[in-house]
Structures are given as C-alpha cells and as structure tokens.
Design an enzyme around this catalytic site. Sequence first.
Site, mmCIF file in Angstrom:
data_model
loop_
_atom_site.group_PDB
_atom_site.id
_atom_site.type_symbol
_atom_site.label_atom_id
_atom_site.label_comp_id
_atom_site.label_asym_id
_atom_site.label_seq_id
_atom_site.Cartn_x
_atom_site.Cartn_y
_atom_site.Cartn_z
ATOM 1 C CD GLU A 1 -3.205 -1.095 1.946
ATOM 2 O OE1 GLU A 1 -3.289 -0.219 2.810
ATOM 3 O OE2 GLU A 1 -4.103 -1.942 1.751
ATOM 4 C CD GLU B 1 -3.530 -6.059 2.877
ATOM 5 O OE1 GLU B 1 -4.429 -5.363 3.409
ATOM 6 O OE2 GLU B 1 -2.317 -5.800 2.974
HETATM 7 O O1 AHR Z 1 -5.267 -6.001 6.838
HETATM 8 C C1 AHR Z 1 -5.193 -4.850 7.598
HETATM 9 C C2 AHR Z 1 -4.531 -3.688 6.866
HETATM 10 O O2 AHR Z 1 -5.306 -3.328 5.756
HETATM 11 C C3 AHR Z 1 -3.180 -3.952 6.274
HETATM 12 O O3 AHR Z 1 -2.161 -3.798 7.199
HETATM 13 C C4 AHR Z 1 -3.074 -2.924 5.201
HETATM 14 O O4 AHR Z 1 -2.260 -3.335 4.133
HETATM 15 C C5 AHR Z 1 -4.519 -2.690 4.795
HETATM 16 O O5 AHR Z 1 -4.831 -1.343 4.763
#
Ligand code: AHR
Length: 512
Positions: free
Chosen positions: A192, A316
């Site tokens: 990110e 994610e």
């Molecule tokens: O999964 C929780 C958080 O969500 C992670 O650390 C980040 O990459 C995302 O914003």
Amino acid sequence: MRTLFIFILALALTTGALAQNTLVLHPDKAETVINKNIYGHFSEHLGTLIYGGIYVDENSDIPNVNGYRTDVLEALKELKVPVLRWPGGCFADTYHWKDGIGPKEDRPSIVNVHWGGVTEDNSFGTHEFLDFCELIGAEPYLSINVGSGSVQEAVEWVDYVTSNNESPMTELRKKNGREDPWDVKFWGIGNETWGCGGDMRPEYYADIYRHYAGYVRGNGFQKVAVGPSSSDYNWTEKMMQGLSGKYNLVQGLSLHHYTLPTNSWTGSKGSSTDFGEDMWFNTIRNTMVVEEFIQKHLEIMDKYDPQHRVSLIVDEWGTWYDALPGTNPGFLQQQNSIRDAIVAGINLNIFNNYAKRISMANIAQIVNVLQAMILTDGPEMVKTPTYYVFKMYNVHQDATLIPMELKSETYEFNGEKLPAVSSSASVKDGITSITLTNANPNKTVAVECDINGVDFKNVEGKIITAKNMTDYNDFGKEEKVKISNFDVNKPKNGKLSIEIPAHSVVLVQLKK
Ligand code: AHR
C-alpha cells in the site's frame, strides 16, 4: 385453451425451459488451471494474530510445538494453506528484519505504531515464520519494507533467506541455527505505497519499484508490485506506464479490496454479529463489485501487457467490520458469521473464473484478525464459517477451470437488485466440482445445471448453511455453521437440478 396452457407450462417446467437459474458448463473448453495460491492467506503482526493466535510461550499451558499452538497448527494443516503472506500489511513498512533474528533475549522491542501502539518484542521473526510455513506446508510470501527500509536491507534479507553462497548474511543465518536456505519465491516490494506504505504517487513508486526490483534477485522469484485499492484505475494505469519496458521485473500487480457493509472508513463500518438485512445486502453488493474492479484493472493491464507477463494478485481481501465491543480497536478483531461464508464463496468463485489472469489471492487475515479462518481466546479455538468455505473449496486448488454461463434470478432489497447465485466449476482427477452460493437470506433457489456431456455415475454434495443469517461459531458452544452432507437430486433429462437453501454455500461433485 386453458388445458393447453397448463400442459405447455408443465412441459416447460419439467424440461427446465422456464428455469430462472441456469448454469451451462463447457467441459470441452476447460484449459486454465486454477492456481492453488488463489486459496492463499495473510498473517500480519497485528492484534493477537501472531502472539496468542499462532505463537505462544513454549512454557505456556496452551499445548504447543516449539511455541506454535498445536490446535492452530493442526487446523491449518487440514486447511491446505498454499501460501502465506508476512509480516504485513502496514506493519511490513515499519519492520526491520534484523530485529527479529538471533537470540531472543537480544532482540530489540519496538512499538507497533499502526496496530494499537503495543510492544512488539520481535520474538517471532524470519526463522519462526519460515519454519511455521514449513510445518503447515505453505509457501512463504515476504513483504519487503520500502516505506522505511532501504535497498540494502532488502538485498541482505533476500541473501540471508535464500542464498547458498558464502556471504556475511549466509554466515549469520548459519550462526542463527539454519544451515540451508529456505525456498522463498514470492517477494512483495512494499505494501500500500499509496497509503500506509509511504503515501507515494504512482509515478514515484513505479521508479522506486524498478530500483528495488533490479536488486531483489533470485531463481524463479515472483516479484509483486503494489497495485491499486478497489477502483483506483489511475494507479493501475500509471504503474503499468511506469513499468513499461521492464515487465521482466514484475510478475504480479496487487489489488486490495475490503468489503465494508457501510461504505464508510471513518464512521461505523457495521457490526459483525448484530445486523439486519440492510447490512447483509450492502455487504453482498460491496463484495460482488470486486468482479467489476478486476475486469477493469485487467483491461488496463492488458493494454500495456498483451502478453500477460504481469498477473493480478489480490493479496488483501475480505470483510472489515467494527472491532468487537470491549476489544482494542487497533486489533481489528471481529466475529465471522454465515454472511462471511457467503462473501468468501462469492469471492473465490470470482477469482476461480478469472484464473487466467489471477495467480494468487490472500484473504485478510488467517487468525484473529478481520475475516479470519480461526479465532482463539486463551486456550480455546473456533473454526469460523470462512474456514469451512476454504476447506470445502479446496477441491479447486490446481484443478482445471470449467468455463460456464450462469443466469441467475435477482435478490432484491429496498429496490436494489443483485444476482442471487454465484458459481464456479473445475475438474481434477476425473471429478467435476461445482461450487455455488445463494446470497438470498429468505429464499431457496433452484438452479438447472446443464453438465454438457460430463460423464459421471455418482453425485455428491456438501453444504455450509445456518438457521439464521447472523449465526456464527462461538467459544465453548456447539458449532452452528459447519460443513454437512447435501442431498442432490439425480439428474433428469441430462440436467441436474440443485436446490440451494437461503444463505448457503454448496459444493456438488460429479464422479465417474
Ligand atoms: O489487513 C489490515 C490492513 O489493511 C493492512 O495492514 C493494510 O495493508 C490494509 O490497509
């Protein structure tokens, strides 16, 4: 006239001509293998995921093997976790790997600034993670610190972990008790970087990526660049532009998409246990939209990379609700109900159907955080509805995708409409597996399935369902949501009729 109408109607119903939900399989067009890594997971130093969830003091009363909880270890082995991402997430861009090697008493403590400001004592580091992956049979996927790290730190980590040569880093590894290198193929370069990983613009990060990727080298390495969040098409466009001419340095572009019932990152995200049909419907809508995001990001990627050298990696995804009352909000602890099972089933069906371009996905996260597989409370452990979906869908791992056409009735709420049914199918070892979800919490849906020449003698089914749409598995109580056998009617006129109860996930297998 009336008799004729009734006759035609009866005929149409028995032949399926009026069926609202139809699924036509094309086994003759099956050619793409569903990468088992689509069933991947994510483990961040966040809340009680690592400490308490996976790893406890070796002298703890909780049964463990060298600190790894025995119950969690066994449950994860059974799940067949193909790949596990670590150490973050946002945490990765604050993590300096050398803090987590060597004698534990010498390891420094740091503050976990992103997640609750708690002390991180670094007792779970590179060795502990990579050994854990070996124990559960998962491939490791390491996330390199770009936000606050350096190219040198990254190169030394790669050397320490994967090299067989003589070097200061391999000497250090051996001194720390590991003679042979580990086999680590997947390397994420940042996380990110548009947000917690450095707040960069895509033009800037594309150059940073090229810089790092040129030095992060090894046999068969799969390097993953930070991709967009949800519908940020500009990020994808600029990244593909910035990497153009250098696609040999990037095997994957990541996508992150979280499912929130309320569309709000700032206010309440909605409860994981206490919700009505409005929040149910929103959740389903906000998860189904990922298909549109995937399609549009791929269109952009294909424009720059028609040879498909760069695949999409959804590293994610999952539901994100309000933290459970009474818990540290920075620990992202939530319950997991049949609603989460439907979300998991829908997403996995979508990823399967895009197997040509999606090579990995990692649900957030594996234990105790967000849409977890496993929840622990001291010595107790529960397997969540999402755990059972992953277990039931394992049949798709490395199977060949069967293309399909699905026509679904709509599920309507408050004037909005969504398709009620989602599905994907695959074949492996002569067994055809069809997975389906019914997102309608009020109604059974009947799907007429045209199996187009699939040769079989046995039909078997499994189902994950619940009495109420808020049901979940709680500590010390009998499981409310689990896998049960599911009766599937024998086919008639070459068609299989599958009746999927309200809020259910189903697997139908056709065996020769
Ligand atoms: O999964 C929780 C958080 O969500 C992670 O650390 C980040 O990459 C995302 O914003």
